[in-house]
Design an enzyme around this catalytic site. Structure first.
Site, mmCIF file in Angstrom:
data_model
loop_
_atom_site.group_PDB
_atom_site.id
_atom_site.type_symbol
_atom_site.label_atom_id
_atom_site.label_comp_id
_atom_site.label_asym_id
_atom_site.label_seq_id
_atom_site.Cartn_x
_atom_site.Cartn_y
_atom_site.Cartn_z
ATOM 1 N N SER A 72 0.857 -1.191 0.000
ATOM 2 C CA SER A 72 0.000 0.000 0.000
ATOM 3 C C SER A 72 0.894 1.242 0.000
ATOM 4 O O SER A 72 1.781 1.349 -0.848
ATOM 5 C CB SER A 72 -0.939 -0.024 1.210
ATOM 6 O OG SER A 72 -1.876 1.031 1.136
ATOM 7 N N HIS B 58 -2.244 -1.042 -3.658
ATOM 8 C CA HIS B 58 -3.277 -0.025 -3.511
ATOM 9 C C HIS B 58 -2.893 1.220 -4.305
ATOM 10 O O HIS B 58 -1.906 1.877 -3.994
ATOM 11 C CB HIS B 58 -3.457 0.350 -2.043
ATOM 12 C CG HIS B 58 -3.970 -0.760 -1.187
ATOM 13 N ND1 HIS B 58 -3.993 -0.689 0.186
ATOM 14 C CD2 HIS B 58 -4.496 -1.970 -1.510
ATOM 15 C CE1 HIS B 58 -4.504 -1.809 0.677
ATOM 16 N NE2 HIS B 58 -4.810 -2.604 -0.332
ATOM 17 N N ASP C 60 -5.084 -4.730 5.317
ATOM 18 C CA ASP C 60 -5.279 -5.525 4.114
ATOM 19 C C ASP C 60 -4.062 -6.409 3.841
ATOM 20 O O ASP C 60 -2.926 -5.943 3.908
ATOM 21 C CB ASP C 60 -5.544 -4.612 2.909
ATOM 22 C CG ASP C 60 -6.038 -5.382 1.693
ATOM 23 O OD1 ASP C 60 -6.557 -6.505 1.873
ATOM 24 O OD2 ASP C 60 -5.903 -4.874 0.572
#
Length: 344
Positions: free
Chosen positions: A166, A193, A289
């Protein structure tokens, strides 16, 4: 009362400086402590004010955002969030800034400065997230590019590598990929992401830099050795088995940790299909996540790796992966590529 996050706003538009100040100052834990009109003034104000975060435009005349990023990271490393319309037309400049040490980026709305109000929630969340980042003081070294061929056994110990990342991920992913050999003998899938238009440019950039074939995933695509498939940003990419063949698919399920792309969705599917033949890696980023997905890979007998705190821009996802036992091994990002090859 907790200390407010101090922000330096850098933009050559007086209207936008006032508007950004107004939007951010409505948050009780945010405080704009200064402004600057170009890159040179941004450096001067950063050294004088020592803000928690620099909110930086890119296109600003002779001394632009690139000048500011380079000088700030050299003189007083400070978390930098790029807020610029340049990402609508020239994403390479954004990725160059990230390589130099900027943490994250947000596109200004295409039409009209006042449209900035429409992304207030996203902007505020990004400011708070980036303010927690550890600024990277050394830029990516492309001298580490591995163009050599590695001597692999006829049958690899693992059949797939899956990577999740991310905030801070683009440069971490780049470092890992560029350290892998040109004849990588398994497919590699990535959940990063990132907005959809950025992912397309990110894949094209990496494909140009690396001897590996790097593409954005499409339904029905077959992962093959030496191929890197990056999940697009408009869906949750998974791998699925059809008639004994593994293909790229997409899940309609919503994942509470993150959607489009969901790292958990991708890792769950890898764990189900490959079991003990999967290598899972979780890189820098905030949130949860990928943690459950990595844990599932480990529970199925696969090998799992998390980036360490020292090399993470934000030690959130990998930290949780380590603390929950999802990650079997924790290491510096520069060591991950070599470790993956040794596992294979």
């Amino acid at each position: 009362m907790a200390k407010k996050i101090s922000i330096l706003v850098v933009d050559d538009s007086a209207f936008l400086r006032l508007l950004i100040n107004d939007l951010l100052s409505k948050e009780e834990d945010l405080e704009v402590v200064g402004t600057a009109t170009d890159g040179r003034e941004a450096v001067k104000q950063t050294l004088a004010l020592k803000p928690d975060i620099v909110l930086l435009d890119m296109n600003m005349g002779d001394y632009d955002g690139m000048f500011a990023v380079e000088q700030i990271m050299e003189k007083l490393p400070t978390p930098i969030l790029i807020l610029s319309s340049v990402g609508n037309t020239n994403l390479h400049q954004i990725f160059d800034a990230l390589e130099l040490g900027a943490v994250d980026y947000i596109n200004k709305p295409v039409k009209g400065g006042s449209k900035l109000r429409e992304i207030t929630t996203e902007l505020v969340a990004a400011v708070k997230r980036v303010a927690k980042a550890r600024p990277r003081t050394t830029p990516v070294n492309r001298d580490g590019l591995n163009e050599l061929h590695h001597t692999f056994d006829d049958s690899p110990n693992y059949d797939v590598i899956v990577i999740g990342a991310s905030t801070g991920g683009p440069t971490a992913v780049e470092k890992v990929l560029l350290s892998l050999p040109a004849n990588l003998n398994v497919p590699l899938v990535i959940g990063q992401h990132m907005p959809p238009n950025f992912i397309l440019s990110f894949a094209a950039r990496l494909d140009h830099m690396s001897p590996l074939r790097i593409v954005v995933g499409r339904p029905g695509m077959e992962p093959k050795p030496g191929m890197v498939i990056i999940a697009p940003g408009d869906g949750n990419m998974i791998l699925e088995k059809r008639d004994q063949q593994v293909l790229v698919g997409f899940s309609d399920r919503d994942y509470p940790e993150y959607n489009h792309p969901s790292i958990n969705a991708l890792m769950y599917s890898v764990a189900e299909i490959y079991g003990p033949k999967a290598l899972g890696v979780l890189l820098t980023g905030m949130g949860k996540d990928g943690v459950k997905g990595l844990k599932m890979i480990r529970n199925k007998g696969g090998k799992t790796i998390a980036q360490d705190e020292e090399s993470s821009v934000i030690y959130g996802m990998p930290k949780l992966a380590y603390e929950t036992g999802a990650a079997e091994v924790v290491m510096h990002v520069k060591e991950i590529g070599g470790y993956l090859v040794n596992c294979l």
